[in-house]
Scaffold this active site. Structure first.
Site, PDB file in Angstrom:
ATOM      1  N   HIS A 101       0.844  -1.204   0.000  1.00 52.30           N
ATOM      2  CA  HIS A 101       0.000   0.000   0.000  1.00 52.30           C
ATOM      3  C   HIS A 101       0.871   1.243   0.000  1.00 52.30           C
ATOM      4  O   HIS A 101       1.388   1.659   1.030  1.00 52.30           O
ATOM      5  CB  HIS A 101      -0.931   0.015   1.210  1.00 52.30           C
ATOM      6  CG  HIS A 101      -2.090   0.956   1.051  1.00 52.30           C
ATOM      7  ND1 HIS A 101      -3.349   0.531   0.691  1.00 52.30           N
ATOM      8  CD2 HIS A 101      -2.166   2.300   1.191  1.00 52.30           C
ATOM      9  CE1 HIS A 101      -4.158   1.568   0.629  1.00 52.30           C
ATOM     10  NE2 HIS A 101      -3.467   2.661   0.916  1.00 52.30           N
ATOM     11  N   HIS A 149       1.427   5.240  -2.365  1.00 48.55           N
ATOM     12  CA  HIS A 149       0.878   6.188  -3.342  1.00 48.55           C
ATOM     13  C   HIS A 149       2.029   6.984  -3.954  1.00 48.55           C
ATOM     14  O   HIS A 149       3.111   7.075  -3.361  1.00 48.55           O
ATOM     15  CB  HIS A 149      -0.083   7.170  -2.671  1.00 48.55           C
ATOM     16  CG  HIS A 149      -1.127   6.544  -1.807  1.00 48.55           C
ATOM     17  ND1 HIS A 149      -2.174   5.816  -2.313  1.00 48.55           N
ATOM     18  CD2 HIS A 149      -1.282   6.533  -0.456  1.00 48.55           C
ATOM     19  CE1 HIS A 149      -2.938   5.390  -1.316  1.00 48.55           C
ATOM     20  NE2 HIS A 149      -2.418   5.805  -0.177  1.00 48.55           N
ATOM     21  N   TYR A 189      -7.974  16.976   0.239  1.00 43.58           N
ATOM     22  CA  TYR A 189      -6.711  17.472   0.772  1.00 43.58           C
ATOM     23  C   TYR A 189      -5.717  17.549  -0.373  1.00 43.58           C
ATOM     24  O   TYR A 189      -5.950  17.002  -1.460  1.00 43.58           O
ATOM     25  CB  TYR A 189      -6.182  16.570   1.893  1.00 43.58           C
ATOM     26  CG  TYR A 189      -5.658  15.217   1.430  1.00 43.58           C
ATOM     27  CD1 TYR A 189      -4.290  14.979   1.298  1.00 43.58           C
ATOM     28  CD2 TYR A 189      -6.525  14.171   1.121  1.00 43.58           C
ATOM     29  CE1 TYR A 189      -3.806  13.739   0.869  1.00 43.58           C
ATOM     30  CE2 TYR A 189      -6.055  12.947   0.697  1.00 43.58           C
ATOM     31  CZ  TYR A 189      -4.702  12.731   0.570  1.00 43.58           C
ATOM     32  OH  TYR A 189      -4.237  11.513   0.137  1.00 43.58           O
ATOM     33  N   ARG A 197     -10.022  -0.029  -6.321  1.00 44.58           N
ATOM     34  CA  ARG A 197     -10.309   0.447  -4.963  1.00 44.58           C
ATOM     35  C   ARG A 197     -11.684   1.088  -4.889  1.00 44.58           C
ATOM     36  O   ARG A 197     -12.043   1.925  -5.726  1.00 44.58           O
ATOM     37  CB  ARG A 197      -9.258   1.465  -4.529  1.00 44.58           C
ATOM     38  CG  ARG A 197      -9.299   1.786  -3.036  1.00 44.58           C
ATOM     39  CD  ARG A 197      -8.309   2.858  -2.665  1.00 44.58           C
ATOM     40  NE  ARG A 197      -7.998   2.819  -1.228  1.00 44.58           N
ATOM     41  CZ  ARG A 197      -7.430   3.812  -0.567  1.00 44.58           C
ATOM     42  NH1 ARG A 197      -7.108   4.931  -1.196  1.00 44.58           N
ATOM     43  NH2 ARG A 197      -7.171   3.706   0.730  1.00 44.58           N
ATOM     44  N   TYR A 254     -12.041   0.355   1.306  1.00 43.27           N
ATOM     45  CA  TYR A 254     -11.680   1.185   2.446  1.00 43.27           C
ATOM     46  C   TYR A 254     -12.982   1.642   3.088  1.00 43.27           C
ATOM     47  O   TYR A 254     -13.737   2.429   2.508  1.00 43.27           O
ATOM     48  CB  TYR A 254     -10.849   2.376   1.998  1.00 43.27           C
ATOM     49  CG  TYR A 254     -10.263   3.218   3.126  1.00 43.27           C
ATOM     50  CD1 TYR A 254     -10.088   2.708   4.409  1.00 43.27           C
ATOM     51  CD2 TYR A 254      -9.861   4.529   2.887  1.00 43.27           C
ATOM     52  CE1 TYR A 254      -9.540   3.479   5.422  1.00 43.27           C
ATOM     53  CE2 TYR A 254      -9.302   5.306   3.888  1.00 43.27           C
ATOM     54  CZ  TYR A 254      -9.153   4.778   5.157  1.00 43.27           C
ATOM     55  OH  TYR A 254      -8.613   5.545   6.155  1.00 43.27           O
ATOM     56  N   HIS A 256      -6.232  -1.004   5.725  1.00 40.02           N
ATOM     57  CA  HIS A 256      -5.905  -0.417   7.026  1.00 40.02           C
ATOM     58  C   HIS A 256      -6.607  -1.093   8.198  1.00 40.02           C
ATOM     59  O   HIS A 256      -7.461  -0.508   8.869  1.00 40.02           O
ATOM     60  CB  HIS A 256      -6.232   1.078   7.003  1.00 40.02           C
ATOM     61  CG  HIS A 256      -5.551   1.839   5.890  1.00 40.02           C
ATOM     62  ND1 HIS A 256      -4.330   1.466   5.351  1.00 40.02           N
ATOM     63  CD2 HIS A 256      -5.933   2.949   5.199  1.00 40.02           C
ATOM     64  CE1 HIS A 256      -3.994   2.325   4.403  1.00 40.02           C
ATOM     65  NE2 HIS A 256      -4.943   3.229   4.284  1.00 40.02           N
ATOM     66  N   ASP A 281       1.774   2.564   3.554  1.00 39.99           N
ATOM     67  CA  ASP A 281       0.982   3.766   3.285  1.00 39.99           C
ATOM     68  C   ASP A 281       1.880   4.952   2.929  1.00 39.99           C
ATOM     69  O   ASP A 281       1.482   6.096   3.093  1.00 39.99           O
ATOM     70  CB  ASP A 281       0.058   4.104   4.467  1.00 39.99           C
ATOM     71  CG  ASP A 281      -1.054   5.076   4.086  1.00 39.99           C
ATOM     72  OD1 ASP A 281      -1.538   5.001   2.950  1.00 39.99           O
ATOM     73  OD2 ASP A 281      -1.422   5.916   4.936  1.00 39.99           O
TER      74      ASP A 281
END
Length: 290
Positions: free
Chosen positions: A17, A19, A35, A111, A146, A170, A236
């Site tokens: 996981h 990005h 964000y 996702r 998620y 998560h 992450d």
């Protein structure tokens, strides 16, 4: 941060996981994003993994790009098929040709982010899950979800019946402060025990306030005991921290994370070295097709 670990990681250890956040002049943010993260290049991701001793990576489409997967796909091109796989986001404009092109670059999952809007409607969620699974099943992809624990528990019969593997982000949303008896955890553990859901043991800093995330130990051990072959680990990286700025167009600083410490915690929660190796290497190799 260039973390270092003294742990012996298995060959083919995979960070499941991550990005990338590339130059917005070429890869523009979604106007509807919640964000704005600081830059996080593919090259920086690869260099950090080299330092940590991770051989493989899964790049997950972040919410700030909505369903424009261009940055994630560029990362897959740069990293190459021996090292990287991807998880995309789809919308109504995504064509069958788009899916095939993404598959050729290494995308192996899609996702469904129900947490960004704090979704709680199980009927709407299960409809979206069924429709998404139907689109990607012919490609052999999985659906990565998620969502919070109560919503996952409410959707469990549909999750159990989907024609594709299911991956829960998560810790499936389990919070340290809720403990092993928190609502929804028993139902999700049952899905894991049945082999119907993988769980990413990722981003404990989102779920814990303790030093070293020690209060996540009971939850992590419960997941591992329920299905060691269904556990995955993810850093992450670059640890985005949404919601720290009133204006989503202002840059939000990332979490400060020592991933070597996180890996050491995972090793202490695994019952033995073989289970640790399965979580880091064997399970992701099987799911993502390395």
């Amino acid at each position: 941060m260039h973390d270092k670990t003294t742990l012996q990681l298995p060959a083919g250890a995979c960070d499941c996981h991550t990005h990338v956040f590339l130059d917005p002049r070429t890869y523009p943010w979604s106007p509807a994003r919640r964000y704005t993260p600081p830059p996080a290049s593919t090259e920086a991701l690869a260099a950090w993994h080299d330092t940590l001793g991770l051989a493989r990576v899964v790049v997950v489409q972040p919410s700030v790009y909505a369903a424009d997967n261009a940055a994630t796909l560029q990362a897959l091109r740069v990293l190459g098929p021996a090292r990287a796989r991807g998880v995309a986001v789809l919308d109504a404009a995504t064509t069958e040709g788009d899916l095939e092109a993404m598959h050729a670059l290494g995308v192996r999952g899609v996702r469904v982010n129900l947490e960004i809007d704090h979704a709680s409607d199980a009927v709407a969620a299960t409809t979206q899950l069924r429709e998404t699974a139907a689109r990607v099943a012919p490609l052999g992809w999985h659906v990565q979800v998620y969502a919070n624990l109560p919503l996952l528990a409410a959707c469990r019969s549909v999750l159990r019946a989907l024609p594709v593997p299911v991956v829960l982000d998560h810790y499936a949303g389990a919070h340290a402060q809720g403990g092993p008896a928190q609502p929804g955890l028993r139902e999700v553990l049952a899905l894991v025990a049945e082999g119907r859901a993988y769980v990413k043991l990722s981003a404990p800093y989102r779920l814990s306030a303790a030093v070293g995330y020690a209060d996540m130990a009971p939850i992590a051990r419960a997941f591992i005991a329920a299905g060691p072959d269904c556990m995955l680990w993810g850093s992450d990286w670059p640890h985005p921290q949404p919601g720290t700025r009133p204006d989503p167009h202002d840059t939000s600083p990332p979490f400060a994370v020592d991933s070597a410490q996180v890996l050491a915690g995972l090793r202490s929660w695994a019952p033995d070295a073989r289970t640790f190796d399965r979580i880091l290497a064997d399970n992701p190799a099987r799911l993502y097709g390395f």
